[in-house]
Design an enzyme around this catalytic site. Structure first.
Site, PDB file in Angstrom:
ATOM      1  N   GLY A  82      25.261  36.715   2.451  1.00 47.32           N
ATOM      2  CA  GLY A  82      25.224  37.448   3.721  1.00 47.32           C
ATOM      3  C   GLY A  82      25.680  36.584   4.891  1.00 47.32           C
ATOM      4  O   GLY A  82      25.499  35.372   4.892  1.00 47.32           O
ATOM      5  N   ARG A 146      29.334  38.052  -2.798  1.00 41.65           N
ATOM      6  CA  ARG A 146      28.114  37.712  -3.535  1.00 41.65           C
ATOM      7  C   ARG A 146      28.358  37.486  -5.027  1.00 41.65           C
ATOM      8  O   ARG A 146      27.440  37.590  -5.830  1.00 41.65           O
ATOM      9  CB  ARG A 146      27.068  38.819  -3.348  1.00 41.65           C
ATOM     10  CG  ARG A 146      26.483  38.900  -1.941  1.00 41.65           C
ATOM     11  CD  ARG A 146      25.211  39.729  -1.922  1.00 41.65           C
ATOM     12  NE  ARG A 146      24.671  39.890  -0.581  1.00 41.65           N
ATOM     13  CZ  ARG A 146      23.889  39.004   0.022  1.00 41.65           C
ATOM     14  NH1 ARG A 146      23.563  37.884  -0.596  1.00 41.65           N
ATOM     15  NH2 ARG A 146      23.439  39.234   1.236  1.00 41.65           N
ATOM     16  N   ASP A 177      20.433  31.529  -3.601  1.00 39.88           N
ATOM     17  CA  ASP A 177      21.191  31.912  -4.792  1.00 39.88           C
ATOM     18  C   ASP A 177      22.558  31.217  -4.829  1.00 39.88           C
ATOM     19  O   ASP A 177      22.999  30.748  -5.870  1.00 39.88           O
ATOM     20  CB  ASP A 177      21.394  33.439  -4.829  1.00 39.88           C
ATOM     21  CG  ASP A 177      20.111  34.174  -5.202  1.00 39.88           C
ATOM     22  OD1 ASP A 177      19.303  33.606  -5.971  1.00 39.88           O
ATOM     23  OD2 ASP A 177      19.917  35.296  -4.735  1.00 39.88           O
ATOM     24  N   LYS A 203      22.571  27.951   4.402  1.00 33.59           N
ATOM     25  CA  LYS A 203      22.808  29.117   5.254  1.00 33.59           C
ATOM     26  C   LYS A 203      21.883  30.248   4.875  1.00 33.59           C
ATOM     27  O   LYS A 203      21.660  30.483   3.696  1.00 33.59           O
ATOM     28  CB  LYS A 203      24.255  29.580   5.055  1.00 33.59           C
ATOM     29  CG  LYS A 203      24.592  30.903   5.656  1.00 33.59           C
ATOM     30  CD  LYS A 203      25.172  31.915   4.657  1.00 33.59           C
ATOM     31  CE  LYS A 203      24.162  32.453   3.693  1.00 33.59           C
ATOM     32  NZ  LYS A 203      24.595  33.605   2.907  1.00 33.59           N
ATOM     33  N   THR A 204      21.300  30.938   5.758  1.00 30.02           N
ATOM     34  CA  THR A 204      20.738  32.283   5.615  1.00 30.02           C
ATOM     35  C   THR A 204      19.891  32.599   6.840  1.00 30.02           C
ATOM     36  O   THR A 204      19.068  31.775   7.259  1.00 30.02           O
ATOM     37  CB  THR A 204      19.896  32.520   4.334  1.00 30.02           C
ATOM     38  OG1 THR A 204      19.331  33.831   4.408  1.00 30.02           O
ATOM     39  CG2 THR A 204      18.770  31.527   4.099  1.00 30.02           C
ATOM     40  N   ASP A 206      17.616  34.511   6.783  1.00 27.05           N
ATOM     41  CA  ASP A 206      16.262  34.775   6.290  1.00 27.05           C
ATOM     42  C   ASP A 206      15.314  33.591   6.506  1.00 27.05           C
ATOM     43  O   ASP A 206      14.096  33.761   6.482  1.00 27.05           O
ATOM     44  CB  ASP A 206      16.282  35.114   4.798  1.00 27.05           C
ATOM     45  CG  ASP A 206      16.974  36.432   4.517  1.00 27.05           C
ATOM     46  OD1 ASP A 206      17.454  37.061   5.473  1.00 27.05           O
ATOM     47  OD2 ASP A 206      17.039  36.838   3.340  1.00 27.05           O
TER      48      ASP A 206
HETATM   49  P1  FBP Z   1      21.680  35.715   2.239  1.00 23.31           P
HETATM   50  O1  FBP Z   1      20.404  35.387   1.531  1.00 23.31           O
HETATM   51  O2  FBP Z   1      22.867  35.731   1.362  1.00 23.31           O
HETATM   52  O3  FBP Z   1      21.882  34.841   3.438  1.00 23.31           O
HETATM   53  O4  FBP Z   1      21.586  37.197   2.807  1.00 23.31           O
HETATM   54  C1  FBP Z   1      20.455  37.608   3.474  1.00 23.31           C
HETATM   55  C2  FBP Z   1      20.543  39.027   3.960  1.00 23.31           C
HETATM   56  O5  FBP Z   1      21.017  39.091   5.276  1.00 23.31           O
HETATM   57  C3  FBP Z   1      19.171  39.661   3.815  1.00 23.31           C
HETATM   58  O6  FBP Z   1      18.401  39.476   4.946  1.00 23.31           O
HETATM   59  C4  FBP Z   1      19.501  41.098   3.483  1.00 23.31           C
HETATM   60  O7  FBP Z   1      18.521  41.662   2.670  1.00 23.31           O
HETATM   61  C5  FBP Z   1      20.772  40.977   2.706  1.00 23.31           C
HETATM   62  O8  FBP Z   1      21.412  39.829   3.158  1.00 23.31           O
HETATM   63  C6  FBP Z   1      21.684  42.163   2.886  1.00 23.31           C
HETATM   64  O9  FBP Z   1      22.789  42.004   2.069  1.00 23.31           O
HETATM   65  P2  FBP Z   1      24.150  42.791   2.193  1.00 23.31           P
HETATM   66  O10 FBP Z   1      24.928  42.133   3.281  1.00 23.31           O
HETATM   67  O11 FBP Z   1      24.801  42.553   0.881  1.00 23.31           O
HETATM   68  O12 FBP Z   1      23.839  44.201   2.507  1.00 23.31           O
END
Ligand code: FBP
Length: 553
Positions: A82, A146, A177, A203-204, A206
Site C-alpha cells: 500500500g 502486492r 509482508d 514502510k506502512t 499502519d
Molecule cells: P501496507 O501494509 O502494504 O503498507 O498497506 C496497508 C494498507 O494501507 C492498510 O491499512 C489497508 O488495509 C490496505 O493497505 C489496503 O490495501 P489496498 O490498497 O490493496 O486496498
C-alpha cells in the site's frame, strides 16, 4: 511544461535533512557491528530456513574523516504494498547517495511493485525524472503492487533481470509482508552465490512494522495527521449541528496504531482499539453495549451527537469473528484449490458449526464482503468490510429495543465514514520527508558495506534530524512462524498496540472524560512552512514511546 500547484512548486525545493553521521557523504562512513542476533520467536525454524542470513549483527554508522572510493554499483528499487507518504523521498535519498558515491552508478526502478523485477519491467532514473518527484506523496513514480515474491521460479526470473541490468543490489520498500519477501530473496541470492544484495526499508501507514531498532515505519506520521485533520473537522461539524453521531473507520489493516494516534490527536467521544477488544475477549454484543451506553448517557444530558473511531481491523479481533474468519480463510483456500465456486451456502456448509452460526448471523452485506478475494498474502481485505455500518445497524436496533422499553428517549442519526486512501498519498510531512530521505540514503550505505538481508534503520527520531542514528537491522531478527493460506510460513512479526504501553494508557486514562465532556482537539491541516513547533512535531505515539524509553534508561 506541466502545470504544478503552488505547494508542489515549493515542496520540490525542500532539501530534506540527514542525520549528521550521513551528512558528510556516503564515502566518509565507518560501520560498527553489535553482537549476533536471534529471531523474535521460533529461532530454530527461522535459522533453518535462513541458514545464510540468520543471526547477523545490528550495525550502526558514524562518519570518519577518511574518504573511501566505491566501486561502480547498479541498484534496483521496488515500491511494494500500500502507498505511504514519503516513498518518493526514500528513492530520492537512495538516488542521491548512489550518485554521490560514484557518478557512474545507476538506479533502476521496477514498475508496478515486485512483479516488475519478475517480469523485467523497469525504468532508469535520471536527475530530471527524480527531481520531479522530490517531497511529493504517492508511489506513482514507479507504481506499486502486492505480488508475493516467494517461489523458485519468481526468484530465478528476478535473477535473470538483475543479471541483465548488472545489479549488485535490490532495495524493497515495503511493510511486514514485503520485507518478508526481501528476507526470502536475500537468502535465495546468497544460497545461489549470486552476489546480489537485498535491503529493505520500513514502510506502512499502519505503523505496525516497528521494534526497538525501527521506531516507526514511514508514512504513519503524515497519514495519521491527515486523518486527524479530517476528524477534527468532523468534530467541529458535529458540535455545530449537534444532530449526528459520526462513525469513522480508520485504516490500519490489523493493528490499531493509526486509530489510537488519530484519537490522541483529536480526543473523540468513543475510540475502539482492536487489541483491547481481543485481550478483554469482548464479543460483538459487548462492543455494541459499550457504545450504546455512551450514546444513551450523552442523550440524557441533551447530546444526541458524537464521534466514534473504529479501527479498520476490528472485525478480526472480536473473538467469535476471529475464529470464524480464520476458519473461513482455510475453507476458502481449500475451495480455491478444489475449484469450488464461492457462495454463502457453500461456505456455511464447510465452516465448523459454531463459526457457521456466527457467519450466518451477519447482515448479507458483511457476509459478502467477508468473501471478497484475499490479498496475495492470504489476508482478508478488511478495508472492504464496512464494520462502521455494521456497528451503526446493530446499535440502532439496540436503541430501538431500549426505546420500546422506555429506556431511551433521545435521537440517533448516524453518518459513516472511512478514512484510509485519503491519507496514503498526502505530501509527506517534514518529518516523513526527512525520515524517508534518510532511510533511502542509509539503504545505500548498507549496500556499500556489502550487507544483505538488512532493513534500513534510522533511530532517535524525536530528536532533531542531525542527531538521528543510522544503521541496519537484520530482517531475520524480526521474524517468526505464522499460518498463511493454511500453512506455517516465516513472516515478520507485526507490532500490535501494547495495552500496558504509554500510548494506550493515555487513551485509557482520558476516555471517560472525552466520552461525556467534549474535549475535542482540532489539529488542522499539516503545515510545511512556519514555526518548528507546528511543522516539525511528530506523532503522540512516537513521543510517548520514546519518552518511556528515555525514562527507562
Ligand atoms: P501496507 O501494509 O502494504 O503498507 O498497506 C496497508 C494498507 O494501507 C492498510 O491499512 C489497508 O488495509 C490496505 O493497505 C489496503 O490495501 P489496498 O490498497 O490493496 O486496498
Amino acid at each position: 511544461m506541466e502545470k504544478l500547484s503552488p505547494l508542489q512548486i515549493e515542496r520540490l525545493k525542500y532539501q530534506p535533512k540527514l542525520p549528521s553521521s550521513l551528512s558528510s557523504g556516503i564515502n566518509c562512513l565507518e560501520m560498527s557491528k553489535g553482537s549476533a542476533t536471534q529471531s523474535v520467536r521460533d529461532q530454530e525454524q527461522i535459522q533453518e530456513l535462513f541458514e545464510n542470513t540468520y543471526g547477523k549483527p545490528v550495525v550502526t554508522f558514524k562518519n570518519t574523516s577518511s574518504s573511501n572510493t566505491s566501486d561502480v554499483r547498479n541498484v534496483g528499487v521496488i515500491l511494494s504494498g500500500g502507498q505511504a507518504p514519503g516513498g518518493h523521498n526514500v528513492i530520492a535519498g537512495l538516488y542521491d547517495a548512489l550518485k554521490s558515491a560514484n557518478s557512474a552508478n545507476k538506479l533502476y526502478g521496477f514498475l508496478g511493485g515486485p512483479s516488475g523485477i519478475i517480469e523485467g519491467s523497469y525504468v532508469e532514473f535520471t536527475d530530471e525524472f527524480m527531481n520531479a518527484y522530490r517531497n511529493t506523496g504517492g508511489f506513482d513514480i514507479i507504481g506499486s503492487g502486492r505480488t508475493k515474491l516467494e517461489t523458485e521460479e519468481q526468484f530465478k526470473s528476478s535473477l535473470e533481470v538483475c543479471k541483465k541490468l548488472n545489479l549488485s543490489a535490490v532495495v524493497i520498500i515495503g511493510g511486514d509482508d514485503s520485507n518478508t519477501n526481501a528476507a526470502l530473496l536475500a537468502e535465495w541470492f546468497v544460497k545461489n552465490n549470486t552476489g546480489i544484495q537485498v535491503i529493505g526499508c520500513p514502510k506502512t501507514i499502519d505503523g505496525d512494522l516497528k521494534n526497538e531498532q525501527i521506531e516507526i515505519s514511514f508514512g504513519f506520521d503524515t497519514a495519521t495527521k491527515t486523518y486527524a485533520e479530517l476528524i477534527g473537522n468532523i468534530q467541529r461539524d458535529a458540535n455545530s449541528a449537534k444532530k449526528y453521531w459520526h462513525f469513522v473507520k480508520i485504516m490500519g489493516r490489523s493493528a490499531s496504531h493509526v486509530a489510537l494516534e488519530a484519537a490522541l490527536q483529536t480526543q473523540p467521544n468513543v475510540t475502539l482499539i482492536s487489541e483491547e477488544v481481543e485481550e478483554k475477549k469482548m464479543s460483538l454484543e459487548s462492543i455494541i453495549n459499550y457504545m450504546t451506553d455512551i450514546i444513551v448517557r450523552r442523550s440524557e444530558i441533551g447530546k444526541n451527537f458524537g464521534i466514534a473511531i473504529v479501527p479498520e481491523g476490528l472485525i478480526e479481533f472480536i473473538p467469535e469473528m476471529k475464529s470464524m474468519i480464520s476458519n473461513l480463510n482455510d475453507v476458502m483456500a481449500r475451495m480455491e484449490k478444489e475449484g469450488v465456486a464461492v457462495s454463502f451456502e457453500a461456505v456455511e456448509s464447510r465452516l465448523d458449526v459454531s463459526n457457521a452460526k456466527v457467519y450466518s448471523s451477519l447482515p448479507a452485506l458483511i457476509k459478502s464482503q467477508l468473501l471478497a478475494d484475499r490479498d496475495p498474502h492470504g489476508n482478508v481485505q478488511v478495508s472492504k468490510i464496512e464494520t462502521e455500518k455494521l456497528l451503526i445497524e446493530m446499535i440502532s436496533a439496540r436503541l430501538d429495543e431500549l426505546k420500546s422499553q422506555g429506556n431511551f428517549s433521545g435521537k440517533f442519526n448516524a453518518q459513516s465514514h472511512f478514512f484510509g486512501y485519503e491519507g496514503r498519498c498526502a505530501f509527506p510531512s517534514n518529518f516523513d520527508a526527512d525520515y524517508c530521505y534518510s532511510l533511502g540514503y542509509n539503504a545505500f550505505a548498507l549496500i556499500n558495506f556489502g550487507l544483505t538481508g538488512y532493513l534500513s534503520s534510522v533511530r532517535n527520531l524525536t530528536q532533531p534530524a542531525d542527531q538521528w542514528i543510522a544503521g541496519g537491522i537484520p530482517l531475520t531478527m524480526m521474524m517468526n512462524m505464522e499460518k498463511r493460506h493454511g500453512e506455517m510460513k516465516p513472516v515478520i512479526q507485526k507490532a500490535l498496540v501494547k495495552l500496558d504501553g504509554p500510548v494506550f494508557k493515555q487513551l485509557e486514562q482520558n476516555r471517560e472524560e472525552w466520552a461525556m465532556n467534549d474535549k475535542y482537539l482540532f489539529p488542522g491541516a499539516i503545515q510545511y512552512f512556519g514555526p518548528s513547533c507546528v511543522c516539525d512535531v511528530t506523532t503522540c505515539t512516537l513521543q510517548l514511546e520514546r519518552a518511556k524509553e528515555f525514562a527507562s534508561v
